[in-house]
Design an enzyme around this catalytic site. Structure first.
Site, mmCIF file in Angstrom:
data_model
loop_
_atom_site.group_PDB
_atom_site.id
_atom_site.type_symbol
_atom_site.label_atom_id
_atom_site.label_comp_id
_atom_site.label_asym_id
_atom_site.label_seq_id
_atom_site.Cartn_x
_atom_site.Cartn_y
_atom_site.Cartn_z
ATOM 1 C CE LYS A 5 -0.972 1.858 3.621
ATOM 2 N NZ LYS A 5 0.283 2.381 5.047
ATOM 3 C CG HIS B 130 -2.865 -1.299 8.161
ATOM 4 N ND1 HIS B 130 -2.396 -2.498 7.312
ATOM 5 C CD2 HIS B 130 -1.635 -0.319 8.313
ATOM 6 C CE1 HIS B 130 -1.325 -1.646 6.790
ATOM 7 N NE2 HIS B 130 -0.757 -0.596 7.221
ATOM 8 C CE LYS C 59 2.090 7.928 11.477
ATOM 9 N NZ LYS C 59 2.389 5.875 11.636
HETATM 10 C C1 BG6 Z 1 2.189 1.379 8.201
HETATM 11 C C2 BG6 Z 1 1.738 3.136 7.949
HETATM 12 O O1 BG6 Z 1 1.097 0.419 6.870
HETATM 13 O O2 BG6 Z 1 1.946 0.615 9.360
HETATM 14 C C3 BG6 Z 1 2.673 3.520 8.843
HETATM 15 O O3 BG6 Z 1 2.449 3.334 6.437
HETATM 16 C C4 BG6 Z 1 2.134 3.149 9.933
HETATM 17 O O4 BG6 Z 1 2.447 4.487 8.989
HETATM 18 C C5 BG6 Z 1 2.262 0.848 10.792
HETATM 19 O O5 BG6 Z 1 2.935 3.219 11.464
HETATM 20 C C6 BG6 Z 1 2.257 0.458 11.487
HETATM 21 O O6 BG6 Z 1 2.220 -0.969 11.522
HETATM 22 P P1 BG6 Z 1 2.767 -1.348 12.835
HETATM 23 O O7 BG6 Z 1 2.946 -2.836 12.056
HETATM 24 O O8 BG6 Z 1 4.159 -1.082 13.278
HETATM 25 O O9 BG6 Z 1 1.681 -1.329 13.702
#
Ligand code: BG6
Length: 490
Positions: free
Chosen positions: A148, A240, A339
């Site tokens: 993505k 996600h 974030k």
């Molecule tokens: C990514 C996003 O797909 O997922 C990021 O682009 C995000 O912004 C990340 O920080 C989070 O992934 P995880 O596995 O650390 O929860």
């Protein structure tokens, strides 16, 4: 406990963008682990491609550093064996340089699985695919892997899917959503469909609401350039969060086959109640972090990090979503992600309805409804909140306690990174944990009207202090319904 490892077929994995951040942080460490565990056959190669001129030796030094930085307890012999598999080619993804070298290296290997991994900006997806096609490198056993963001809205996603579809069949296209590779996310399916306990209660008659939280404590780090064009909605919600929602809400698929699972997820996406300009103000909240504190230290706000005071990109989103079908009618799904929040935690909370009638007097304490908490990260596990009698004499007193299962405590094995599973699934040709074209487009079909409503309202995102749980409007969003965010998160 022994981990079951089945060796995959021989393959050539061609990674475009092999000197980038994803390769360094995720792909190389994941491949090293799979090699260490004996899953990668002797006759498998990783062909690293990027524009930068580099020798095989220089790339192996880069890969060694990547593995040593991201893996604890590296085994030297295994690492050397893994590094020996790596070849490096300087290939200009957009131009013609290097393609003859790649063609030469792949010649004679048409009979092995060939996976092209595009760890590059989506701007290059179309041109690299076209080039793979025109160079005659797409064999019947080829697969293409993309990350993505797949488009920035429905129209661009359709265009991208069409460009890739010119060269690869749908069963050759692996669209990664790395959340689907996380152990606990797969566990959601195990929990729901390998236990008779939950399914009879998994509906509007017994569930009051569902909360899905994916909170990060980090800011945008070095990715402000990309992030500012995306925002939390495109970066997290469209993929996600909606994937998590699908796994919670879907009907039992008839099997774990890729199309059975993806058919059911698609139905959920299509049943999401549209949120357009009329509903967006009351059903959605966008936020942007301001200066504050994170992990004990002072941090700058998003605008200062970006060095652009005019950006109205959201770093936080909360949404009240609804699924218009028999199972879920009237059950809100509260979604939030952001974030620079108070903690890094991803959790799904399934809040059951109160008991229909209490046989206990008021003096025994409140009878709290049951709650199932699925902790995706960190400290993966499942917790069921149940009521019990307080131990000891002195009459009946009720108390809520967690039936707690921490996966780390239950299984003394390393929790593999999502990319380990996903990379091996690509080689095996198993698409169950990858997004199908129609799923991606259905997710955009729900997200687009929200983005359009935000653009039309021209309201800037609401500021929130770094290190908190987001703007107060997100609290109001759920409290208007006389519910609260489950904040026992840390
Ligand atoms: C990514 C996003 O797909 O997922 C990021 O682009 C995000 O912004 C990340 O920080 C989070 O992934 P995880 O596995 O650390 O929860």
């Amino acid at each position: 406990m022994a981990v079951r490892v089945i060796e995959v077929d021989p393959f050539d994995l061609i990674v475009f963008g092999a000197t980038g951040d994803l390769a360094h942080r995720k792909l190389l460490p994941a491949l090293y682990h799979r090699d260490l565990d004996g899953q990668i056959p002797d006759d498998a190669r990783v062909i690293a491609c990027s524009r930068r001129p580099m020798s095989d030796g220089e790339y192996r030094a880069f890969a060694r550093e990547a593995v040593c930085e991201h893996v604890s307890d590296v085994e030297e012999t295994a690492l050397t064996r893994f590094l020996d598999r790596l070849r490096y080619l300087s290939v200009d993804a957009a131009g013609g340089d290097g393609w003859p070298d790649l063609t030469a290296l792949l010649a004679g290997r048409e009979g092995v699985v060939r996976a092209f991994y595009l760890a590059v900006s989506p701007d290059f997806f179309g041109s690299i695919c076209a080039r793979i096609g025109s160079e005659g490198l797409a064999t019947d056993l080829s697969r293409i892997v993309i990350e993505k963001p797949i488009g920035k809205d429905g129209a661009s996603a359709r265009a991208l899917n069409a460009a890739i579809g010119q060269v690869f069949r749908e069963d050759q296209i692996f669209r990664i959503d790395h959340y689907l590779g996380k152990e606990t996310v797969q566990n959601l399916m195990a929990l729901r469909f390998a236990n008779a306990l939950f399914e009879p209660l998994w509906n509007a008659a017994h569930i009051d609401h569902v909360q899905i939280t994916v909170a990060e404590s980090l800011g945008v780090e070095g990715r402000a350039g990309y992030y500012d064009t995306a925002g939390a909605m495109r970066d997290m919600v469209q993929n996600h969060i909606l994937q998590l929602l699908c796994l919670v809400a879907m009907e039992p698929p008839e099997s774990m086959s890729a199309d059975s699972v993806r058919d059911e997820k698609l139905k959920v996406l299509k049943a999401l109640t549209p949120i357009g300009a009329d509903l967006a103000p009351t059903r959605t909240v966008r936020g942007q972090y301001r200066a504050g504190a994170s992990s004990g230290g002072a941090v700058r706000g998003y605008l200062e990090e970006l060095d652009d005071p005019s950006s109205d990109t959201e770093t936080f989103v909360a949404i009240k979503a609804e699924i218009a079908n028999w199972r879920w009618a009237g059950v809100p799904f509260y979604l939030r992600t952001g974030k620079r929040l108070a903690a890094r935690v991803s959790e799904i909370v399934v809040q059951f309805r109160p008991i229909p009638h209490s046989i206990f007097g008021e003096d025994v304490g409140h009878v709290d409804p049951n709650r199932l908490v699925i902790r995706l990260q960190p400290d993966e596990g499942v917790r069921m909140q149940v009521m019990i009698k307080d131990p000891g004499p002195g009459g009946m007193r009720l108390r809520q306690v967690p039936l707690d299962m921490s996966f780390a405590a239950a299984f003394k094995v390393r929790n593999p990174d999502a990319y380990e599973r996903l990379l091996m699934d690509v080689i095996r040709g198993n698409q169950t944990l990858f997004m199908r074209r129609d799923e991606v487009e259905a997710a955009w079909a729900w997200v687009d009207p929200i983005l359009e409503a935000w653009a039309a309202h021209k309201e800037p995102p609401k500021g929130y202090t770094s290190g908190t749980w987001g703007p107060s409007a997100a609290i109001a969003l759920i409290e208007r319904d006389r519910r609260t965010w489950f904040e026992d998160l840390i």
